[in-house]
Write an enzyme that holds these catalytic residues in place. Structure first.
Site, PDB file in Angstrom:
ATOM      1  N   ASN A 140      -4.410   4.504   1.481  1.00 17.42           N
ATOM      2  CA  ASN A 140      -3.915   5.772   1.993  1.00 17.42           C
ATOM      3  C   ASN A 140      -4.060   5.923   3.502  1.00 17.42           C
ATOM      4  O   ASN A 140      -3.354   6.728   4.115  1.00 17.42           O
ATOM      5  CB  ASN A 140      -4.634   6.935   1.296  1.00 17.42           C
ATOM      6  N   GLY A 186       1.404  13.655  -8.572  1.00 16.87           N
ATOM      7  CA  GLY A 186       2.728  14.165  -8.256  1.00 16.87           C
ATOM      8  C   GLY A 186       2.994  14.373  -6.784  1.00 16.87           C
ATOM      9  O   GLY A 186       4.066  14.034  -6.272  1.00 16.87           O
ATOM     10  N   CYS A 305      -9.009  13.943   3.156  1.00 15.11           N
ATOM     11  CA  CYS A 305     -10.343  14.250   2.634  1.00 15.11           C
ATOM     12  C   CYS A 305     -11.407  14.068   3.704  1.00 15.11           C
ATOM     13  O   CYS A 305     -12.243  14.938   3.941  1.00 15.11           O
ATOM     14  CB  CYS A 305     -10.657  13.347   1.445  1.00 15.11           C
TER      15      CYS A 305
END
Length: 359
Positions: A140, A186, A305
């Site tokens: 990511n 999603g 995060c």
């Protein structure tokens, strides 16, 4: 505002939004019905959930099933904690959902180190007795795509199951065909937030970690949202039809960014990566100041995060960057709805702001 933070979340596809609307209807439409109820509106809602499940499965290996969850974090927790492993193997650039779930098991953890390009060596040795190997498909932060097929086959040869965090790759590149469990969500592929899934290969047994009414085959209790499922499914169906076009579009924008930012260095492999991710550094750059001065561009200094906690990137540390380089790196993420003009304008603004810092 130019949005370049597609790794944190993607825009909701119009097609996904349209698929959701009927299941958000008020009393007149009955779309709000509980999909676990036996009456006609409930059965209609349940049918919508199953359509979505099939749409998700169409992008995953054929010999397994899709279990809906609240997101990839829950899916990864279910995959790891539900297996009760005795010895775990993880890479040192896994998402915190994997790292922290592995720690929560109390089992010994072997951490595999990536190279300077962000890639794992598929010939690396697994600790004796390992029964779960967790390696993400695409990272990511730096977008690097791991050799998951080779690693999964090696795990199987050692008698271990292979768990893959495919959040950044699902709907963009082919699913890891050799994996035993695959976590997806999603909102990283133009669907809604609050919905994810765990794909389990046939024959893989898990114990539930959420207890209640026994929904999702007893693996994940709780009432499903037909609207979220429908939006997720519609996004998957759209991705299936546009995967090649989306990849070509991102590859063109990737090349454009590199050509427009020649004084920046790319973090991670240039070849083995999802081209919708550009992680760049410029020595001496004050990223905090850059972000403050470029408020019309939504970009990141790392994962959403970690950024929210102000923590340095452990992914960039893992590829060997020194502490000062961690503070001079940015991530630009783009995708289906990003235009060439947006990239050109953003690069011009970022270059000017960096030059104003004298670096």
């Amino acid at each position: 505002m130019i949005y370049l933070d597609y790794q944190a979340t993607t825009p909701l596809a119009p097609e996904a939004r349209e698929a959701m609307l009927p299941w958000l209807a008020g009393p007149e439409g009955m779309g709000f019905a509980n999909p676990h109820s036996p009456h006609k509106p409930g059965r209609a809602a349940a049918a919508a959930v199953e359509v979505a499940r099939e749409q998700l499965a169409a992008l995953l290996p054929p010999d397994g099933r899709v279990v809906f969850t609240s997101g990839a974090t829950e899916a990864l927790n279910l995959a790891i904690l539900g297996r009760k492993p005795k010895q775990i193997v993880v890479s040192n650039i896994e998402h915190s959902a994997v790292i922290n779930a592995a720690r929560a098991t109390g089992a010994p953890i072997q951490v595999l180190e990536v190279g300077a390009d962000g890639l794992l060596d598929p010939d690396t040795a697994f600790a004796p007795g390992s029964d779960i190997v967790c390696v993400m498909q695409a990272n990511n932060e730096i977008g690097v795509i791991q050799p998951t097929e080779e690693l999964a086959r090696k795990a199987h040869a050692k008698g271990a199951l292979f768990v893959c965090d495919a959040v950044q790759g699902y709907g963009k590149i082919a699913a890891p065909a050799e994996a035993d469990m695959i976590a997806i969500t999603g909102h990283k592929m133009y669907g809604p937030k609050g919905i994810g899934a765990l794909w389990l290969r046939d024959g893989v047994h898990l114990d539930p970690i959420v207890f209640g009414g026994g929904q999702e085959g007893g693996l994940r209790s709780g009432t499903l949202s037909p609207a979220l499922c429908a939006g997720f499914g519609a996004a998957a169906a759209l991705a299936k039809d546009s995967m090649e076009e989306d990849a070509a579009h991102c590859a063109a924008l990737f090349s454009l960014v590199l050509s427009l930012m020649p004084h920046w260095q790319l973090n991670g492999s240039a070849d083995h990566r999802w081209k919708g991710n550009v992680n760049l550094r410029r020595d001496g750059l004050d990223v905090g100041r850059l972000m403050s001065e470029c408020r019309d561009i939504a970009f990141s200094a790392g994962s959403a995060c970690a950024s929210g906690k102000g923590e340095p990137s452990r992914v960039l540390s893992a590829i060997g960057l020194p502490p000062e380089a961690l503070k001079s790196s940015i991530r630009l993420g783009f995708g289906r709805y990003t235009t060439r003009r947006e990239i050109e304008d953003a690069c011009a603004i970022l270059n000017a702001a960096a030059a104003a810092q004298g670096v």
